[in-house]
Design a protein around this motif. Structure first.
Motif, PDB file in Angstrom:
ATOM      1  N   CYS A 372       0.828  -1.217   0.000  1.00  0.00           N
ATOM      2  CA  CYS A 372       0.000   0.000   0.000  1.00  0.00           C
ATOM      3  C   CYS A 372       0.860   1.263   0.000  1.00  0.00           C
ATOM      4  O   CYS A 372       0.405   2.321   0.421  1.00  0.00           O
ATOM      5  N   SER A 373       2.090   1.161  -0.475  1.00  0.00           N
ATOM      6  CA  SER A 373       3.022   2.284  -0.359  1.00  0.00           C
ATOM      7  C   SER A 373       3.138   3.112  -1.631  1.00  0.00           C
ATOM      8  O   SER A 373       3.568   4.273  -1.574  1.00  0.00           O
ATOM      9  N   ASP A 374       2.780   2.558  -2.792  1.00  0.00           N
ATOM     10  CA  ASP A 374       2.971   3.285  -4.060  1.00  0.00           C
ATOM     11  C   ASP A 374       1.722   4.083  -4.412  1.00  0.00           C
ATOM     12  O   ASP A 374       1.072   3.847  -5.430  1.00  0.00           O
ATOM     13  N   ASN A 375       1.384   5.029  -3.547  1.00  0.00           N
ATOM     14  CA  ASN A 375       0.265   5.940  -3.794  1.00  0.00           C
ATOM     15  C   ASN A 375       0.828   7.340  -3.996  1.00  0.00           C
ATOM     16  O   ASN A 375       1.824   7.711  -3.378  1.00  0.00           O
ATOM     17  N   GLY A 376       0.169   8.127  -4.841  1.00  0.00           N
ATOM     18  CA  GLY A 376       0.683   9.473  -5.026  1.00  0.00           C
ATOM     19  C   GLY A 376      -0.001  10.224  -6.146  1.00  0.00           C
ATOM     20  O   GLY A 376      -1.115   9.893  -6.555  1.00  0.00           O
ATOM     21  N   ARG A 377       0.671  11.254  -6.631  1.00  0.00           N
ATOM     22  CA  ARG A 377       0.134  12.128  -7.662  1.00  0.00           C
ATOM     23  C   ARG A 377       1.226  12.455  -8.672  1.00  0.00           C
ATOM     24  O   ARG A 377       2.382  12.677  -8.307  1.00  0.00           O
ATOM     25  N   TRP A 378       0.841  12.453  -9.953  1.00  0.00           N
ATOM     26  CA  TRP A 378       1.742  12.875 -11.014  1.00  0.00           C
ATOM     27  C   TRP A 378       1.362  14.304 -11.375  1.00  0.00           C
ATOM     28  O   TRP A 378       0.289  14.574 -11.900  1.00  0.00           O
ATOM     29  N   VAL A 379       2.240  15.261 -11.067  1.00  0.00           N
ATOM     30  CA  VAL A 379       1.954  16.668 -11.304  1.00  0.00           C
ATOM     31  C   VAL A 379       3.256  17.361 -11.677  1.00  0.00           C
ATOM     32  O   VAL A 379       4.320  17.061 -11.122  1.00  0.00           O
ATOM     33  N   ASN A 380       3.174  18.269 -12.662  1.00  0.00           N
ATOM     34  CA  ASN A 380       4.358  18.999 -13.117  1.00  0.00           C
ATOM     35  C   ASN A 380       5.493  18.055 -13.506  1.00  0.00           C
ATOM     36  O   ASN A 380       6.667  18.280 -13.183  1.00  0.00           O
ATOM     37  N   LEU A 381       5.108  16.946 -14.172  1.00  0.00           N
ATOM     38  CA  LEU A 381       6.065  15.983 -14.727  1.00  0.00           C
ATOM     39  C   LEU A 381       6.881  15.260 -13.663  1.00  0.00           C
ATOM     40  O   LEU A 381       7.981  14.767 -13.940  1.00  0.00           O
ATOM     41  N   GLN A 382       6.369  15.159 -12.452  1.00  0.00           N
ATOM     42  CA  GLN A 382       7.073  14.402 -11.430  1.00  0.00           C
ATOM     43  C   GLN A 382       6.077  13.802 -10.442  1.00  0.00           C
ATOM     44  O   GLN A 382       4.935  14.238 -10.347  1.00  0.00           O
ATOM     45  N   VAL A 383       6.540  12.778  -9.732  1.00  0.00           N
ATOM     46  CA  VAL A 383       5.711  12.093  -8.743  1.00  0.00           C
ATOM     47  C   VAL A 383       5.750  12.846  -7.428  1.00  0.00           C
ATOM     48  O   VAL A 383       6.826  13.185  -6.923  1.00  0.00           O
ATOM     49  N   ASP A 384       4.570  13.111  -6.884  1.00  0.00           N
ATOM     50  CA  ASP A 384       4.425  13.779  -5.593  1.00  0.00           C
ATOM     51  C   ASP A 384       3.749  12.797  -4.640  1.00  0.00           C
ATOM     52  O   ASP A 384       2.628  12.357  -4.894  1.00  0.00           O
ATOM     53  N   ARG A 385       4.427  12.438  -3.580  1.00  0.00           N
ATOM     54  CA  ARG A 385       3.853  11.510  -2.593  1.00  0.00           C
ATOM     55  C   ARG A 385       2.940  12.291  -1.657  1.00  0.00           C
ATOM     56  O   ARG A 385       3.275  12.595  -0.513  1.00  0.00           O
ATOM     57  N   CYS A 386       1.760  12.625  -2.176  1.00  0.00           N
ATOM     58  CA  CYS A 386       0.837  13.489  -1.439  1.00  0.00           C
ATOM     59  C   CYS A 386       0.049  12.749  -0.371  1.00  0.00           C
ATOM     60  O   CYS A 386      -0.678  13.373   0.407  1.00  0.00           O
ATOM     61  N   PHE A 387       0.153  11.415  -0.338  1.00  0.00           N
ATOM     62  CA  PHE A 387      -0.537  10.644   0.688  1.00  0.00           C
ATOM     63  C   PHE A 387       0.461  10.237   1.759  1.00  0.00           C
ATOM     64  O   PHE A 387       1.579   9.808   1.450  1.00  0.00           O
TER      65      PHE A 387
END
Length: 403
Positions: A372-387
């Motif tokens: 359950c660790s690979d959660n996040g957001r793709w924004v501005n061409l990069q991965v943001d671990r927003c969770f």
């Protein structure tokens, strides 16, 4: 000694309703309603009058983990920084969802889950005792019946709609090297109908995702092609005939910067069909490194005899055109950023890599652990671990709770 009324109970009802209208998160609104009787009455009046309107909800990330399950709320963050975690009290009745395996969701707080991991498949509405049983068996070649395990599911309409269809990506059970992914579909409250995808036909093109789009059931294959079925409803016995599959060749899998494809999704956005591909480094346990977005384009091209034929192709997009996309097999959703001040366009994703490791279901209960660790957001061409980070393993993959 005289009892004094707390000052917050004396706030005017119209002021409370204005405050309530500015509380975006449903969980926070429930807490506000529980402060005292005056606040609860103001909330009920607000709901009855409909003024002022509530902020729209966004999907929340549900991370099931027995009695310690949690929900990650993006609205509480206002689009900035890490999402806020709320405790999630999963229902125990009529089906115990605390230790179930979740495999999808639908608008209106509906969740697909398997209460016994490999059986007991149901569609359950959170906050109620409403459950709809789903089939644990499917007819296979030769007229026999086989146990199935649901890996992903979707609905054509809200449950209760006269034309509601259910479609699921399934595997036969027990799961072994010969157990390939297939597609099943049926009409709600009607018997199961297996798809026409025979094992020999899907051997090299296992289903990756499913979606109902513009009246058709679309299945994305491993080769990034589409299979389409058109439903025809029959009044007798609430049945349905599925015409297809029509094969829509769209290209071939892509390699990007030597990254391996991690997963593929279909999503409807602004009335268009999108393909979103997640990439990772070569190791199977690597996390998401990159995302690419493609739009389905239909072209009318003459064949060698001059007859016009429809051709399909995925065309890469370099902008999301003002939307946020939430990825989940069978339940991807798109939302306009303009409705959510403080948010930016991007793609939110969750850790559903176990879709490719259905053999987990064959393990003993103590070994059925999902990452359950690979959660996040793709924004501005990069991965943001927003969770916020969570335990590395859980009793179920995470899902979106769709309002």
């Amino acid at each position: 000694m005289a009892m004094h009324t707390p000052p917050w109970e004396e706030l005017p009802a119209d002021v409370l309703r204005i405050v309530f209208s500015r509380v975006a998160c449903r969980a926070d609104r429930q807490v506000m309603a529980g402060v005292c009787g005056a606040w609860r009455r103001a909330v009920k009046v607000k709901v009855a009058t409909g003024q002022p309107p509530r902020p729209r909800q966004l999907p929340c990330l549900l991370r099931p983990n027995g009695g310690d399950s949690s929900v990650c709320c993006l609205l509480c963050s206002g689009g900035h920084g890490i999402s806020v975690v709320h405790a999630a009290h999963l229902p125990q009745q009529p089906v115990d969802a605390r230790h179930a395996r979740f495999f999808g969701s639908h608008d209106g707080n509906w969740a697909f889950l398997a209460s016994a991991q490999t059986s007991g498949h149901v569609l359950q509405k959170f906050g109620t005792d409403t459950i709809i049983p789903l089939p644990d068996f499917m007819d296979v070649q030769g007229g026999e019946s086989s146990s199935i395990v649901h890996l992903a599911a979707t609905l054509s309409h809200q449950p209760g709609h006269a034309s509601c269809l259910v479609a699921a990506i399934v595997k036969t059970y027990p799961i072994d090297v010969m157990s390939l992914r297939a597609v099943a579909f049926w009409r709600m409250d009607h018997g199961t109908m297996a798809s026409e995808l025979h094992r020999t036909e899907i051997e090299a093109m296992e289903p990756e995702d499913i979606i109902f789009h513009k009246g058709a059931l679309l299945v994305l294959t491993q080769q990034e092609n589409l299979l389409a079925w058109i439903p025809e409803y029959t009044d007798e016995g609430r049945g349905v005939e599925m015409h297809g599959p029509e094969h829509r060749a769209c290209g071939k899998p892509r390699i990007y910067n030597e990254l391996a494809v991690q997963s593929r999704y279909l999503v409807e956005s602004q009335n268009c069909l999108l393909l979103i591909v997640r990439y990772r480094e070569g190791h199977p346990t690597s996390s998401t490194q990159e995302l690419k977005v493609f739009q389905l384009v239909e072209l009318e091209i003459p064949d060698e005899n001059g007859i016009m034929m429809t051709r399909y192709n995925w065309v890469e997009l370099f902008s999301l055109f003002g939307v946020m996309i939430f990825l989940g097999r069978g339940c991807s959703r798109s939302y306009n950023v303009s409705n959510y001040p403080g948010f930016a366009e991007g793609v939110y994703f969750l850790d559903d890599g176990s879709f490719y490791h259905a053999d987990l279901l064959s393990h003993d209960a103590a070994d059925q652990k999902y990452t359950c660790s690979d959660n996040g957001r793709w924004v501005n061409l990069q991965v943001d671990r927003c969770f916020p980070p969570e335990q590395s393993c859980s009793c179920s993959p995470p899902i979106w709770v769709l309002p």
